[in-house]
Design a protein around this motif. Sequence first.
Motif, PDB file in Angstrom:
ATOM      1  N   ASP A  54       0.833  -1.198   0.000  1.00 13.79           N
ATOM      2  CA  ASP A  54       0.000   0.000   0.000  1.00 13.79           C
ATOM      3  C   ASP A  54       0.873   1.256   0.000  1.00 13.79           C
ATOM      4  O   ASP A  54       0.604   2.213  -0.739  1.00 13.79           O
ATOM      5  N   VAL A  55       1.930   1.261   0.803  1.00 11.02           N
ATOM      6  CA  VAL A  55       2.854   2.401   0.805  1.00 11.02           C
ATOM      7  C   VAL A  55       3.582   2.487  -0.527  1.00 11.02           C
ATOM      8  O   VAL A  55       3.840   3.582  -1.042  1.00 11.02           O
ATOM      9  N   TRP A  56       3.905   1.342  -1.114  1.00  8.34           N
ATOM     10  CA  TRP A  56       4.545   1.322  -2.436  1.00  8.34           C
ATOM     11  C   TRP A  56       3.651   1.972  -3.490  1.00  8.34           C
ATOM     12  O   TRP A  56       4.137   2.536  -4.478  1.00  8.34           O
ATOM     13  N   GLY A  57       2.349   1.938  -3.269  1.00  9.16           N
ATOM     14  CA  GLY A  57       1.413   2.548  -4.207  1.00  9.16           C
ATOM     15  C   GLY A  57       1.401   4.060  -4.170  1.00  9.16           C
ATOM     16  O   GLY A  57       0.764   4.708  -5.013  1.00  9.16           O
ATOM     17  N   ARG A  58       2.074   4.671  -3.184  1.00 10.42           N
ATOM     18  CA  ARG A  58       2.315   6.117  -3.111  1.00 10.42           C
ATOM     19  C   ARG A  58       1.078   6.942  -2.781  1.00 10.42           C
ATOM     20  O   ARG A  58       1.081   8.167  -2.950  1.00 10.42           O
ATOM     21  N   LYS A  59       0.008   6.285  -2.309  1.00 11.72           N
ATOM     22  CA  LYS A  59      -1.203   7.023  -1.935  1.00 11.72           C
ATOM     23  C   LYS A  59      -1.671   6.615  -0.540  1.00 11.72           C
ATOM     24  O   LYS A  59      -2.861   6.652  -0.233  1.00 11.72           O
ATOM     25  N   ALA A 221      12.870   4.278   1.156  1.00  7.83           N
ATOM     26  CA  ALA A 221      12.738   4.202   2.606  1.00  7.83           C
ATOM     27  C   ALA A 221      11.293   4.065   3.065  1.00  7.83           C
ATOM     28  O   ALA A 221      11.030   3.388   4.072  1.00  7.83           O
ATOM     29  N   GLY A 222      10.346   4.694   2.356  1.00  3.01           N
ATOM     30  CA  GLY A 222       8.949   4.622   2.764  1.00  3.01           C
ATOM     31  C   GLY A 222       8.431   3.201   2.830  1.00  3.01           C
ATOM     32  O   GLY A 222       8.060   2.707   3.907  1.00  3.01           O
ATOM     33  N   PRO A 223       8.380   2.480   1.711  1.00  5.10           N
ATOM     34  CA  PRO A 223       7.876   1.100   1.756  1.00  5.10           C
ATOM     35  C   PRO A 223       8.805   0.143   2.486  1.00  5.10           C
ATOM     36  O   PRO A 223       8.332  -0.714   3.246  1.00  5.10           O
ATOM     37  N   ILE A 224      10.125   0.257   2.292  1.00  2.09           N
ATOM     38  CA  ILE A 224      11.052  -0.656   2.966  1.00  2.09           C
ATOM     39  C   ILE A 224      10.931  -0.504   4.479  1.00  2.09           C
ATOM     40  O   ILE A 224      11.079  -1.467   5.237  1.00  2.09           O
ATOM     41  N   LYS A 502      -0.071  16.242  -9.092  1.00  2.82           N
ATOM     42  CA  LYS A 502      -0.024  14.846  -8.673  1.00  2.82           C
ATOM     43  C   LYS A 502       0.853  14.763  -7.426  1.00  2.82           C
ATOM     44  O   LYS A 502       1.788  15.546  -7.251  1.00  2.82           O
ATOM     45  N   THR A 503       0.517  13.829  -6.549  1.00  2.00           N
ATOM     46  CA  THR A 503       1.302  13.659  -5.332  1.00  2.00           C
ATOM     47  C   THR A 503       1.937  12.272  -5.303  1.00  2.00           C
ATOM     48  O   THR A 503       1.436  11.333  -5.922  1.00  2.00           O
ATOM     49  N   HIS A 504       3.037  12.178  -4.572  1.00  2.20           N
ATOM     50  CA  HIS A 504       3.828  10.950  -4.511  1.00  2.20           C
ATOM     51  C   HIS A 504       4.245  10.754  -3.060  1.00  2.20           C
ATOM     52  O   HIS A 504       5.119  11.454  -2.555  1.00  2.20           O
ATOM     53  N   ASN A 505       3.589   9.834  -2.370  1.00  2.00           N
ATOM     54  CA  ASN A 505       3.878   9.602  -0.955  1.00  2.00           C
ATOM     55  C   ASN A 505       5.076   8.677  -0.824  1.00  2.00           C
ATOM     56  O   ASN A 505       4.956   7.460  -0.839  1.00  2.00           O
ATOM     57  N   ALA A 506       6.253   9.296  -0.713  1.00  2.00           N
ATOM     58  CA  ALA A 506       7.485   8.541  -0.526  1.00  2.00           C
ATOM     59  C   ALA A 506       7.938   8.743   0.912  1.00  2.00           C
ATOM     60  O   ALA A 506       9.097   9.071   1.164  1.00  2.00           O
ATOM     61  N   TRP A 507       6.958   8.607   1.860  1.00  2.00           N
ATOM     62  CA  TRP A 507       7.162   8.938   3.270  1.00  2.00           C
ATOM     63  C   TRP A 507       6.854  10.417   3.454  1.00  2.00           C
ATOM     64  O   TRP A 507       5.997  10.784   4.236  1.00  2.00           O
ATOM     65  N   PHE A 508       7.506  11.292   2.679  1.00  2.00           N
ATOM     66  CA  PHE A 508       7.048  12.674   2.555  1.00  2.00           C
ATOM     67  C   PHE A 508       6.227  12.784   1.273  1.00  2.00           C
ATOM     68  O   PHE A 508       6.619  12.245   0.242  1.00  2.00           O
ATOM     69  N   VAL A 509       5.100  13.497   1.362  1.00  2.00           N
ATOM     70  CA  VAL A 509       4.161  13.555   0.229  1.00  2.00           C
ATOM     71  C   VAL A 509       4.532  14.739  -0.661  1.00  2.00           C
ATOM     72  O   VAL A 509       4.031  15.855  -0.501  1.00  2.00           O
ATOM     73  N   ARG A 510       5.433  14.474  -1.599  1.00  2.00           N
ATOM     74  CA  ARG A 510       5.866  15.558  -2.476  1.00  2.00           C
ATOM     75  C   ARG A 510       4.935  15.676  -3.686  1.00  2.00           C
ATOM     76  O   ARG A 510       4.182  14.766  -4.004  1.00  2.00           O
TER      77      ARG A 510
END
Length: 528
Positions: A54-59, A221-224, A502-510
Amino acid sequence: MLLNEVIPLLVQYWPVVLVSVVVGHLIHNKFWNGLHKHPGHWLAAYTNWWRFWDVWGRKHEWTIIRLHREHGDIVRLGPNVLSFADPRAIKIIYGLNKGMVKSDFYPVQNAVSKGRRLQSLFSTTNEDYHAKYRRCVNNAFAMSSLVNYEPLVTSTLSVFLDKTEQLYASTSKTCNFSQWLQYFAFDVIGDLTWSKRLGFVEENRDVDGIIAFLGKFLSYAGPIGQMPILDLILEKNPIRLFAQRIGLSNTVFPVTLFAQTRSNERAGEIQKIKAYGVPDDQSNPRGVDLLTKFAQAAHDHPEFMTDTQVLASCTSMVFAGSETTAISLSSVFYFLLKHPRVYAKLMHELDSAVADGTIESRANRTVSWSESQRLPYLDAVIQESFRVHPAAGLILERIVPPQGIDVLGTFVPGGTIVGCNAWVLHRRPEVFGHDVDAFRPERWIDASPEQLKLMKATMFQFGAGARTCIGRNISLLEVYKLVPSFLRRFEIELERPDSEWKTHNAWFVRQTEFNTRFRPRKAPPSSI
């Protein structure tokens, strides 16, 4: 004898044995310490692979908002992970002397130097180490230090405004605004840390590819971090780190090299400060930078603040100092452009403040920190942007101490990972009103004193408790200076008015695809 009988049976019926072991493991996860009573996605109870994907999905921020709205204040995100949505849980989970420590999510984000992890204030899970470290550098990040840093921020801000006019406002070229703001944030970090802009703005490029690297690293780092054991197999494999320590591998962590290279340029000066301290008669009209303060900390606390800690502190500034500030700045401008009424109202406040002398009428139209603090609607816009789009998009994980803990009437067993998510907390109707999904700065002005106090206590964009982001004051300084200064200097419009970022949740939502155009703004009338 028994072993001789068992082994042939295991070999003969290995598929059945394997399935039994897997099923047993999943059932154990499902009912671990009684957490089965807490709802969530059905797969989350059985395996952490659910939250990994789910985190890998970036949302993930939208997933967790939906889960809490469906299931209530406690949601199970993994076999051993609970998310809490009630703002009252903040003091319990993140409060002082609660015995809660950071989870293994955080060491995934350690930088590496010569095969050894660099424990930063942010990434360390050792509370004693954190307390000693923070005592050494706390003064460098105190609100009282802002007076030292403002000249450094102003220096970069002036260059940024001039380059914006040269590259975009005078040419009508489209600007990738999120990226441009990150260039600004990076050069500010350069000025604050090393008294030297790093060339992102002047050269209009990603110097050394460090922003691209950070983007990839945080996406990793987010999904891992949802399954930290994977990091020990991949990036921080013990064999790989050992090879670096003995010189068999020359791989250098790019952020570490980046920080080390900048610090080495002033090695002689820093060694003198570490040995003798900063001279009392030393004056710097541009302000005292962070490297100097870290070196002074090494002089004052030589038993703890080693060269490794100084490097880790500089590395942390690169890691966290640009990403979160750029995200916050992008949010403010995006929501202004999406809400013309708010944009117009803020511009009226700025023009009125210039007319009545609240803001000094400077040639480059910059706004000082003290002036920005006298602009209530600016503050409301910024706070509302923090609320609607906080930088961190995952729960801030903590581990419950062995004896367990009571969280608002729910006993949570020891060893459980718990946490709150800013995106969830910032959308509590009883705190922020029924229209929590709307961008409405007026909520910060219309609220009663009691409600405003509750709203501010619920804001979680910088975390809470002893591990609150130590650089929050620097980030606020940048945001409160740049936003009004930029708005006074330029008119901004979206490249396509109906476009959505568009947003990309890589731990921080850039944010991505935030494309804008600028025009020089005419000087407002002398009176409003």
